[in-house]
Structure formats: structure tokens, C-alpha cells
Design a protein around this motif. Structure first.
Motif: not given
Length: 140
Positions: A32, A57, A89, A94
Motif C-alpha cells: 500500500w 491499517e 488501498c 494487502s
């Protein structure tokens, strides 16, 4: 610079792109970080400067807290840029950086692509099976 940045590369790039802003600590998946560099480009282009107080996050999404500089507070143009970074994002796995979706694996929210979700679920099941039975219901 590769597509996946290190933390140090991302912070240095943000500082180079938008030197009037202060970039705090990024607590996000490495894949990200490129979206945060794009966010820095957009902040710089806006003509505003920010102090990023939190970037992490949270519940599978990007969470950014900032104040404008020097007057403090929030600004609608920066809010829109934060929304765009959150959207980017929120669509990026991830783990590998591919197109991802918000999913829940064993009650843990993450943005994952289908292959990474499968690996995460398989690892979760394997870990659960490897734990010793502490309920006393196992065979003697």
C-alpha cells in the motif's frame, strides 16, 4: 524504484515530493505504500501542507489522520485525497498488491485477492489443527 517500496523509501519519497508536509509513521502493508506516495503527490499538487499524525491499517482499510499546516484542522480538499487513497488501498490486496476485496478470514478483516485469501484460510485452518486440545474432549 520497484512497485513495492520499503518503508524508508516511501517516507523519503513523500518528503521529497511534498517537503512542506510532515509525514508520520506508516503502519500499513508494504504493497500500500505506493498509494501513500500518490497521496503525497496529490497533497503537494493541492497547494496545501499537512502533518500526518496517524496512517495505519484498521479493520482492513486505510486510516489516515492529519492536520493542515500551519493552521491545524481538516480541509475538504485533503479529505477528498484521503478518500481516494482509502479507495485505492481498499482495492489492493494487502499481501501481493493484486486487485483485492475486503474479506473476513476467521473474523479478521483484510483486503485480499482470491489466491491470498485461500492461502490465509488454509494457514488459519492448519494453525487451528496444530493447536493442542485444551478442552479435555480429546481421545485418551
Amino acid at each position: 524504484m520497484s512497485d513495492i517500496l520499503t518503508y524508508a523509501e516511501a517516507v523519503a519519497e513523500c518528503e521529497r515530493i511534498a517537503p512542506a508536509s510532515k509525514w508520520g509513521y506508516f503502519e500499513v502493508p508494504d504493497v500500500w505504500l505506493r498509494h501513500l506516495v500518490s497521496f503525497a503527490h496529490a497533497v503537494n499538487a493541492s497547494g496545501l501542507a499537512i502533518t500526518m499524525t496517524t496512517c495505519k491499517e484498521k479493520f482492513g482499510g486505510l486510516d489516515i489522520y492529519y492536520e493542515t499546516r500551519p493552521m491545524g484542522g481538516r480541509h475538504p480538499r485533503i479529505d477528498a485525497l484521503v478518500d481516494a487513497a482509502q479507495d485505492a488501498c481498499g482495492a489492493t490486496c494487502s499481501e501481493c498488491g493484486a486487485r483485492g476485496y475486503l474479506v473476513s478470514v476467521r473474523r479478521w478483516l483484510s483486503v485480499l485477492c482470491a489466491p491470498c485469501r485461500g492461502r490465509r484460510e488454509a494457514a488459519s485452518v492448519a494453525a487451528a489443527l496444530a493447536r493442542p486440545d485444551t478442552t479435555g474432549s480429546g481421545a485418551a
